[in-house]
Design an enzyme around this catalytic site. Structure first.
Site, short mmCIF file in Angstrom:
data_model
loop_
_atom_site.label_atom_id
_atom_site.label_comp_id
_atom_site.label_asym_id
_atom_site.label_seq_id
_atom_site.Cartn_x
_atom_site.Cartn_y
_atom_site.Cartn_z
N LYS A 14 51.82 21.12 -15.30
CA LYS A 14 52.83 21.41 -14.27
C LYS A 14 52.39 20.86 -12.91
O LYS A 14 53.18 20.23 -12.22
CB LYS A 14 53.06 22.93 -14.13
CG LYS A 14 53.59 23.61 -15.36
CD LYS A 14 53.96 25.05 -15.09
CE LYS A 14 52.78 25.95 -14.69
NZ LYS A 14 51.72 26.07 -15.70
N ARG A 89 56.70 33.86 -12.81
CA ARG A 89 55.88 34.04 -14.00
C ARG A 89 56.24 35.31 -14.76
O ARG A 89 55.64 35.61 -15.78
CB ARG A 89 54.41 34.13 -13.60
CG ARG A 89 53.58 32.88 -13.93
CD ARG A 89 52.22 33.13 -13.33
NE ARG A 89 51.14 32.36 -13.84
CZ ARG A 89 50.63 31.28 -13.25
NH1 ARG A 89 51.19 30.78 -12.20
NH2 ARG A 89 49.57 30.71 -13.75
N ARG A 128 38.87 20.33 -17.21
CA ARG A 128 39.60 20.19 -15.95
C ARG A 128 38.69 20.36 -14.74
O ARG A 128 37.97 21.34 -14.63
CB ARG A 128 40.71 21.23 -15.92
CG ARG A 128 41.48 21.26 -14.64
CD ARG A 128 42.83 21.88 -14.86
NE ARG A 128 42.80 23.31 -14.66
CZ ARG A 128 43.90 24.05 -14.62
NH1 ARG A 128 45.09 23.52 -14.80
NH2 ARG A 128 43.82 25.35 -14.41
N ARG A 161 37.34 25.33 -11.50
CA ARG A 161 37.95 26.57 -11.04
C ARG A 161 37.28 27.75 -11.72
O ARG A 161 36.95 27.68 -12.89
CB ARG A 161 39.44 26.55 -11.37
CG ARG A 161 40.27 25.98 -10.26
CD ARG A 161 41.71 25.83 -10.64
NE ARG A 161 42.29 27.01 -11.26
CZ ARG A 161 43.58 27.09 -11.59
NH1 ARG A 161 44.39 26.07 -11.37
NH2 ARG A 161 44.06 28.18 -12.15
N ARG A 172 44.51 33.87 -19.89
CA ARG A 172 45.65 33.32 -19.15
C ARG A 172 46.74 32.83 -20.11
O ARG A 172 47.92 32.97 -19.83
CB ARG A 172 45.19 32.19 -18.22
CG ARG A 172 44.44 32.75 -17.01
CD ARG A 172 43.66 31.71 -16.28
NE ARG A 172 44.50 30.62 -15.83
CZ ARG A 172 44.08 29.37 -15.69
NH1 ARG A 172 42.84 29.05 -15.96
NH2 ARG A 172 44.90 28.45 -15.27
#
Ligand code: AMP
Length: 220
Positions: A14, A89, A128, A161, A172
């Site tokens: 996204k 969300r 990531r 992160r 998540r």
């Protein structure tokens, strides 16, 4: 006016796609996760509160999140439209967004749902790296290059992160399935949803998104 809401699990792309769409349509990219990370960096009260939830991979309470997004959407640069990434969300957030947009005289024009299978999400999240300065994300299998971020003129440091650990990633994804996936039907019923296969290359997905956005907005 483009009122774009990007739906998709963590790792679906996204953020990456939103940056490209924002540039193409010349409208702001509003990421609730980035807004929270900015608050954390500035050590605000909101940031301290949000961090407790984010570190566990859970959702920040709706009232806090909606208030923060309301403030952002009220700013003048949203006049020509917006791209929401990571918000809403939950169903209550989506309802709050509908009310808020009505108040502001704006509306959602299309909701692309970027679909990616779970094993690919996990694979992507574990590689990531995020830029501390501009928030761009990159995939590196080992350590990232020492010169850091390579997006345009940015050279910010790349970091992992805190919520990209395997345990928090799993959490998540579960939270997404339980609390966010019901939004797919919510927007389908409103005739705004369009499914995008997010397993292609960045450029290919970007083209699919632009075509879908044009098609849904024209048909409205
Ligand atoms: P993201 O950058 O979109 O992956 O978001 C990182 C974290 O920020 C999430 O795991 C949540 O803890 C929090 N967060 C971001 N957006 C929302 C939202 N719309 N509602 C509640 N929590 C959110």
């Amino acid at each position: 006016m483009h009122g774009i809401v990007l739906l998709g699990a963590p790792g679906a792309g996204k953020g990456t796609q939103a940056v490209l769409l924002a540039k193409h349509y010349q409208i702001p990219h509003i990421s609730s996760g980035d807004l929270f990370r900015e608050h954390i960096k500035n050590q605000t009260e909101l940031g301290k509160l949000a961090k407790q939830y984010m570190d566990r991979g859970e959702l920040v309470p709706d009232e806090v999140t909606v208030g923060m997004v309301r403030e952002r959407l009220s700013q003048p640069d949203c006049e020509r439209g917006f791209i929401l990434d990571g918000f809403p969300r939950t169903i209550p957030q989506a309802q709050a967004l509908d009310n808020l947009l009505a108040e502001l005289g704006k509306r959602i024009t299309v909701v692309p749902w970027i679909r990616v299978r779970e094993h690919i999400l996990i694979e992507r999240l574990s590689h990531r790296w995020t830029c501390r300065e501009c928030g761009a994300v990159f995939a590196y299998f080992s350590l990232p290059p020492r010169e850091g971020c390579k997006r345009e003129v940015c050279t910010g440091e790349l970091y992992k992160r805190e919520d990209d650990t395997p345990e928090v990633q799993q959490r998540r994804i579960r939270v997404y399935e339980e609390q966010t996936a019901p939004l797919i039907d919510y927007y389908r019923e409103k005739g705004l949803l369009v499914e995008i296969n997010g397993e292609h290359t960045i450029e290919y997905v970007q083209n699919l998104l632009r075509q879908a956005i044009t098609a849904v907005e024209r048909a409205a």
